[in-house]
Design a protein around this motif. Structure first.
Motif, PDB file in Angstrom:
ATOM      1  N   ASP A 131       9.488  26.310 -43.366  1.00  0.00           N
ATOM      2  CA  ASP A 131       7.999  25.950 -43.079  1.00  0.00           C
ATOM      3  C   ASP A 131       7.143  26.101 -44.167  1.00  0.00           C
ATOM      4  O   ASP A 131       6.046  26.655 -44.149  1.00  0.00           O
ATOM      5  CB  ASP A 131       7.503  26.846 -41.891  1.00  0.00           C
ATOM      6  N   VAL A 207       8.510  24.307 -35.481  1.00  0.00           N
ATOM      7  CA  VAL A 207       7.780  23.690 -34.363  1.00  0.00           C
ATOM      8  C   VAL A 207       8.004  24.067 -33.203  1.00  0.00           C
ATOM      9  O   VAL A 207       9.108  24.474 -32.721  1.00  0.00           O
ATOM     10  CB  VAL A 207       8.168  22.220 -34.562  1.00  0.00           C
ATOM     11  N   GLU A 213       6.790  18.309 -33.371  1.00  0.00           N
ATOM     12  CA  GLU A 213       7.733  17.770 -34.156  1.00  0.00           C
ATOM     13  C   GLU A 213       7.390  16.421 -34.533  1.00  0.00           C
ATOM     14  O   GLU A 213       7.299  15.980 -35.767  1.00  0.00           O
ATOM     15  CB  GLU A 213       9.225  17.965 -33.637  1.00  0.00           C
ATOM     16  N   ARG A 216       4.020  16.169 -36.688  1.00  0.00           N
ATOM     17  CA  ARG A 216       4.247  16.902 -37.936  1.00  0.00           C
ATOM     18  C   ARG A 216       5.026  15.883 -39.018  1.00  0.00           C
ATOM     19  O   ARG A 216       4.657  15.583 -40.180  1.00  0.00           O
ATOM     20  CB  ARG A 216       4.896  18.302 -38.008  1.00  0.00           C
ATOM     21  N   SER A 217       6.221  15.262 -38.225  1.00  0.00           N
ATOM     22  CA  SER A 217       7.003  14.551 -39.060  1.00  0.00           C
ATOM     23  C   SER A 217       6.175  13.360 -39.696  1.00  0.00           C
ATOM     24  O   SER A 217       6.592  12.795 -40.531  1.00  0.00           O
ATOM     25  CB  SER A 217       8.036  14.082 -38.228  1.00  0.00           C
ATOM     26  N   TRP A 223       6.592  17.485 -44.991  1.00  0.00           N
ATOM     27  CA  TRP A 223       7.921  16.888 -44.465  1.00  0.00           C
ATOM     28  C   TRP A 223       8.168  15.487 -44.990  1.00  0.00           C
ATOM     29  O   TRP A 223       9.164  15.353 -45.166  1.00  0.00           O
ATOM     30  CB  TRP A 223       7.369  16.857 -43.150  1.00  0.00           C
ATOM     31  N   PRO A 235      14.539  20.770 -38.043  1.00  0.00           N
ATOM     32  CA  PRO A 235      13.494  21.495 -37.151  1.00  0.00           C
ATOM     33  C   PRO A 235      13.957  22.870 -36.398  1.00  0.00           C
ATOM     34  O   PRO A 235      15.052  22.572 -35.827  1.00  0.00           O
ATOM     35  CB  PRO A 235      13.032  20.169 -36.335  1.00  0.00           C
TER      36      PRO A 235
END
Length: 266
Positions: A131, A207, A213, A216-217, A223, A235
């Motif tokens: 992270d 996540v 997930e 954010r991806s 990422w 993740p």
């Protein structure tokens, strides 16, 4: 010149392939060396429990605490910058004479390990970004993360430290987070050593669920850089400090993925 016998060529190819495999992969019974780097305002104590599980499995663990943080928070933060923190980790590796290091960084620690990779890639066998900031060459931590705080005011600075509102005012228990050296936030990192760029890296975003997930991806710059570099992306369920929530699970993930290899990119 006569060509070599086909059987000899096959044997030579097999031997070379085996040698390369041994160099690039860790065996299940191999004893590994880990250097764990924490994030902003924290200290090596955040990796105590995960480190314990790695040690119980027979591995060697170094939990570096960066200058002016954690148990080193009594040291002045004035003049401390990103280079100071990179040197903390580089010197641990050099003075302990460590080789084939599995290097990990959490949050701001991604800036630090990026600089370490650039400096001494020959000492490193695998890298984990937990992270963590994934900077491009020449970026600072502020450049890497951007203005995630929107219109929130800048944290106040006291004695060379960035002091956030959520930090304990008069701490009475330990360990606890402390103000972070302000000089580390604006110094750019170098990430251009070809040997550093070739290191195998596993990027582990924390996540809370599948929806987080997906979001954010698609939107997280770090990422996206990890993906573009061909790093393995794994993740892991949890908050930003998942290593404090499920330290054993994180240790198990580490040991299960030390042979991750980068995907070739154009």
């Amino acid at each position: 010149m006569k060509s070599l016998p086909r059987a000899f060529v096959i044997l030579l190819t097999v031997c070379l392939t085996a040698a390369i495999s041994r160099a690039d992969h860790h065996t299940s019974d191999e004893k590994l060396t880990f250097v764990l780097v924490h994030g902003a305002t924290a200290g090596g104590y955040e990796w105590k429990e995960t480190g314990k599980y790695l040690q119980q499995a027979g591995h060697t663990v170094y939990r570096v605490t960066l200058t002016a943080l954690g148990e080193r928070s009594h040291l002045s933060a004035e003049g401390v910058n990103l280079t100071t923190h990179i040197n903390d980790v580089v010197n641990t590796i050099l003075f302990e004479d460590l080789h084939d290091v599995i290097l990990t960084g959490h949050s701001y620690g991604g800036m630090v390990i990026t600089g370490v990779m650039d400096r001494i890639p020959e000492r490193i066998s695998h890298v984990y970004y937990f992270d963590a900031a994934v900077p491009a060459d020449g970026q600072s931590i502020r450049d890497s993360f951007g203005n995630r705080g929107g219109d929130r005011p800048e944290p106040k600075v006291e004695n060379g430290r960035m002091v956030m509102d959520w930090l304990p005012k008069n701490p009475t228990s330990w360990p606890h987070n402390t103000g972070h050296p302000i000089g580390t936030l604006t110094e750019p990192v170098s990430y251009k050593n070809p040997a550093a760029l070739a290191l195998n890296v596993t990027y582990v975003p924390f996540v809370k669920d599948a929806e987080a997930e997906k979001t954010r991806s698609e939107s997280d710059a770090g990422w996206q850089r990890a993906k573009a570099r061909g790093w393995t992306i794994r993740p892991y369920p949890g908050s930003h400090t998942a290593m404090l929530e499920t330290p054993k699970g994180l240790a198990e993930l580490i040991l299960a993925s030390v042979n991750d290899t980068n995907t070739p990119t154009p």
